[in-house]
Scaffold this active site. Structure first.
Site, PDB file in Angstrom:
ATOM      1  N   THR A   3      -8.024   8.434   8.597  1.00  0.00           N
ATOM      2  CA  THR A   3      -8.112   7.356   9.587  1.00  0.00           C
ATOM      3  C   THR A   3      -8.912   6.186   9.026  1.00  0.00           C
ATOM      4  OG1 THR A   3      -8.083   8.997  11.366  1.00  0.00           O
ATOM      5  CG2 THR A   3      -8.836   6.778  11.942  1.00  0.00           C
TER       6      THR A   3
ATOM      7  N   GLY B 223      -6.361   2.693   5.220  1.00  0.00           N
ATOM      8  CA  GLY B 223      -5.550   1.498   4.967  1.00  0.00           C
ATOM      9  C   GLY B 223      -6.254   0.228   5.402  1.00  0.00           C
ATOM     10  N   ASP B 224      -6.916   0.286   6.550  1.00  0.00           N
ATOM     11  CA  ASP B 224      -7.672  -0.875   7.032  1.00  0.00           C
ATOM     12  C   ASP B 224      -8.843  -1.181   6.100  1.00  0.00           C
ATOM     13  OD1 ASP B 224      -6.006  -1.138   9.243  1.00  0.00           O
ATOM     14  OD2 ASP B 224      -7.261   0.134  10.501  1.00  0.00           O
TER      15      ASP B 224
ATOM     16  N   VAL C 199     -15.142  10.708   4.838  1.00  0.00           N
ATOM     17  CA  VAL C 199     -15.964  10.742   6.044  1.00  0.00           C
ATOM     18  C   VAL C 199     -15.054  10.832   7.260  1.00  0.00           C
ATOM     19  CG1 VAL C 199     -17.700   9.491   7.384  1.00  0.00           C
ATOM     20  CG2 VAL C 199     -17.721   9.349   4.890  1.00  0.00           C
TER      21      VAL C 199
ATOM     22  N   GLY D 266      -1.125   4.954  -4.528  1.00  0.00           N
ATOM     23  CA  GLY D 266      -1.880   3.768  -4.898  1.00  0.00           C
ATOM     24  C   GLY D 266      -1.382   2.519  -4.215  1.00  0.00           C
TER      25      GLY D 266
ATOM     26  N   GLY E  88     -13.763  10.126  10.935  1.00  0.00           N
ATOM     27  CA  GLY E  88     -13.840   9.046  11.913  1.00  0.00           C
ATOM     28  C   GLY E  88     -13.603   7.684  11.294  1.00  0.00           C
TER      29      GLY E  88
ATOM     30  N   LYS F  68       0.869  -1.175   0.000  1.00  0.00           N
ATOM     31  CA  LYS F  68       0.000   0.000   0.000  1.00  0.00           C
ATOM     32  C   LYS F  68       0.906   1.224   0.000  1.00  0.00           C
ATOM     33  CE  LYS F  68      -2.098  -1.624   3.653  1.00  0.00           C
ATOM     34  NZ  LYS F  68      -2.984  -1.740   4.819  1.00  0.00           N
TER      35      LYS F  68
ATOM     36  N   ASP G 256     -10.617  12.837   6.352  1.00  0.00           N
ATOM     37  CA  ASP G 256      -9.905  12.105   7.399  1.00  0.00           C
ATOM     38  C   ASP G 256      -9.333  10.828   6.787  1.00  0.00           C
ATOM     39  OD1 ASP G 256      -9.028  10.934   9.766  1.00  0.00           O
ATOM     40  OD2 ASP G 256     -10.978  10.997  10.759  1.00  0.00           O
TER      41      ASP G 256
END
Length: 101
Positions: free
Chosen positions: A44, A47-48, A81, A19, A83, A14, A42
């Site tokens: 946050t 990656g997950d 979004v 990209g 959060g 990643k 955001d």
């Protein structure tokens, strides 16, 4: 020692704003550019979200290339979004983004 000498057959890298790339032993690398977000609120969880989305796509039998694109779309939506939990897009929204490309 190279990773494939240690038994590693596939590596997903990643690259954030650059990209991602998938390296599979014996195949040409597959590069996936980002799917631009209309706004970035955001990062946050992006990656997950990417990791979860590619896993889902691969388990469902999508090709490696399609899976990378699906994951890039999910991460793009996540960035828009604020959060970690609220930003995780559902399948319908990811598929709508992919259809709009």
């Amino acid at each position: 020692m190279a990773m494939n000498e240690q038994g590693v057959k596939q590596v997903l890298v990643k690259l954030g704003a650059k990209g991602s790339a998938l390296f599979v032993e014996g195949e040409d690398p597959i590069q996936q550019p980002i799917i631009s977000a209309s706004k970035v609120l955001d990062t946050t969880g992006a990656g997950d979200t990417f990791t979860a989305a590619i896993a889902v796509a691969l388990v469902e039998g999508k090709s490696k290339r399609e899976s990378l694109q699906f994951a890039a779309a999910a991460a793009s939506l996540c960035l828009q979004v604020k959060g970690a939990i609220p930003s995780m897009p559902d399948r319908k929204v990811v598929l709508e983004l992919l259809q709009s490309l």
